[in-house]
Design a protein around this motif. Sequence first.
Motif, short mmCIF file in Angstrom:
data_model
loop_
_atom_site.label_atom_id
_atom_site.label_comp_id
_atom_site.label_asym_id
_atom_site.label_seq_id
_atom_site.Cartn_x
_atom_site.Cartn_y
_atom_site.Cartn_z
N ASP A 264 17.32 0.16 -0.60
CA ASP A 264 16.75 1.30 -1.14
C ASP A 264 16.31 1.41 -2.31
O ASP A 264 16.17 2.28 -3.18
CB ASP A 264 17.62 2.62 -0.75
N THR A 265 16.04 0.11 -3.00
CA THR A 265 15.38 -0.12 -4.17
C THR A 265 13.82 0.71 -3.99
O THR A 265 13.22 0.57 -3.18
CB THR A 265 15.43 -1.54 -4.63
N PRO A 266 13.63 0.58 -5.34
CA PRO A 266 11.99 1.31 -5.22
C PRO A 266 11.12 0.20 -4.88
O PRO A 266 10.16 0.70 -4.12
CB PRO A 266 11.80 1.45 -6.70
N GLU A 267 11.45 -1.23 -4.87
CA GLU A 267 10.40 -2.27 -4.44
C GLU A 267 10.52 -1.98 -2.90
O GLU A 267 9.61 -2.25 -2.12
CB GLU A 267 10.97 -3.43 -4.90
N ALA A 268 11.97 -1.68 -2.33
CA ALA A 268 12.04 -1.87 -0.97
C ALA A 268 11.38 -0.50 -0.16
O ALA A 268 10.90 -0.67 0.82
CB ALA A 268 13.55 -1.93 -0.42
N LEU A 269 11.64 0.58 -0.96
CA LEU A 269 11.11 1.70 -0.46
C LEU A 269 9.52 1.74 -0.39
O LEU A 269 9.02 2.12 0.59
CB LEU A 269 11.47 3.11 -1.20
N ALA A 270 8.82 0.84 -1.49
CA ALA A 270 7.42 0.86 -1.31
C ALA A 270 6.88 0.07 -0.31
O ALA A 270 5.94 0.17 0.49
CB ALA A 270 6.95 0.61 -2.72
N ALA A 271 7.67 -1.08 -0.27
CA ALA A 271 7.30 -2.39 0.71
C ALA A 271 7.20 -1.98 2.12
O ALA A 271 6.44 -2.30 2.96
CB ALA A 271 8.02 -3.58 0.43
N ASN A 272 8.35 -1.13 2.44
CA ASN A 272 8.45 -0.73 3.96
C ASN A 272 7.84 0.36 4.14
O ASN A 272 7.86 0.84 5.56
CB ASN A 272 10.17 -0.37 4.14
N ARG A 273 6.95 1.15 3.49
CA ARG A 273 6.08 2.31 3.95
C ARG A 273 4.54 1.78 4.22
O ARG A 273 4.07 1.55 3.20
CB ARG A 273 6.23 3.39 2.75
N ARG A 274 4.81 1.20 5.76
CA ARG A 274 3.45 0.37 5.67
C ARG A 274 2.61 0.49 6.92
O ARG A 274 3.77 1.00 8.17
CB ARG A 274 3.80 -1.04 5.51
#
Length: 298
Positions: A264-274
């Motif tokens: 749930d890191t910022p990078e993971a949250l952004a990458a998985n919103r796709r």
Amino acid sequence: MSGRRPRRHVEEEHVNHERWLVSYSDMITVLMALFIVLFAISQVDQEKYIALRDSLAAGFMDTTTSPSVLEGTSGNLDGATVHKDTTPADGSAGMVSADSGLGLQAADPMTPTTQTPQESVDPAVLAAAQAEAAHLQDLEARIMQALAANGLDSAVRMRIDERGLVLGLVADDVFFAPARAELTDTANRVLDVAAPLLVGIGENISVEGHANVIPVSGRYATNWELSSDRATQVLRHLVEVDGMPGSRIMAVGFGDTRPLVAGDTPEALAANRRVDLVVLSNAPEQVRALLPSLTQGG
């Protein structure tokens, strides 16, 4: 003399003590029929088993580093070969490494391999896989060239897997705002640039929506609805604006069950919103299984 007729003696009916033989013979007949059926269905068709073995050897193949899991032996299905059990007591020979690819099998990690998947597959299947890989790589290059000409090449991540060519629309808030499904201006531009090339091919397109692990509230009850709406919005734009035939495209939502980046890191949250656009290969399964190994780095 009397007029009375002499009384005739009537003998009692003889009891049949052998009546049980009828039931016994019926039972023996049924048992014989049962054993005949069991014997008939126990006969092994060697030719069919050999064909099954060969098809499994070509189909269940590690497409990354290892040859077929059935390669190197005729197997027990030939009816003649006897194999000695050499499995270690701890059972380590039966362990396989995890792989995120669909349908991939890992070979025995204790056994060194000298063959590549291409060397252990049927030449005709390999040739078909090479042709399909070249087709998908050419499509990938043309889409990337068109995006680069519009300054959008960094907004899409592309890869080739067992299903075909995947266009990942992942770029922070470029395509979708948090908990929203409306397409941004950049998302519309990316779709408009890629659409002519996608419309011009013969393959079907699967539009797959995803969400991160943050629970949603308000308009959407769960991430399933959110991811499905994102996929639907992309599908509608491609069909209604860009002319994609509705018979060649589908939409599906996976919620947060298939993340690109765990956590749930910022990078993971952004990458998985796709949303992923998957160009579904028309090649047979045996051919598609070889695509990742033929397009490494593609």
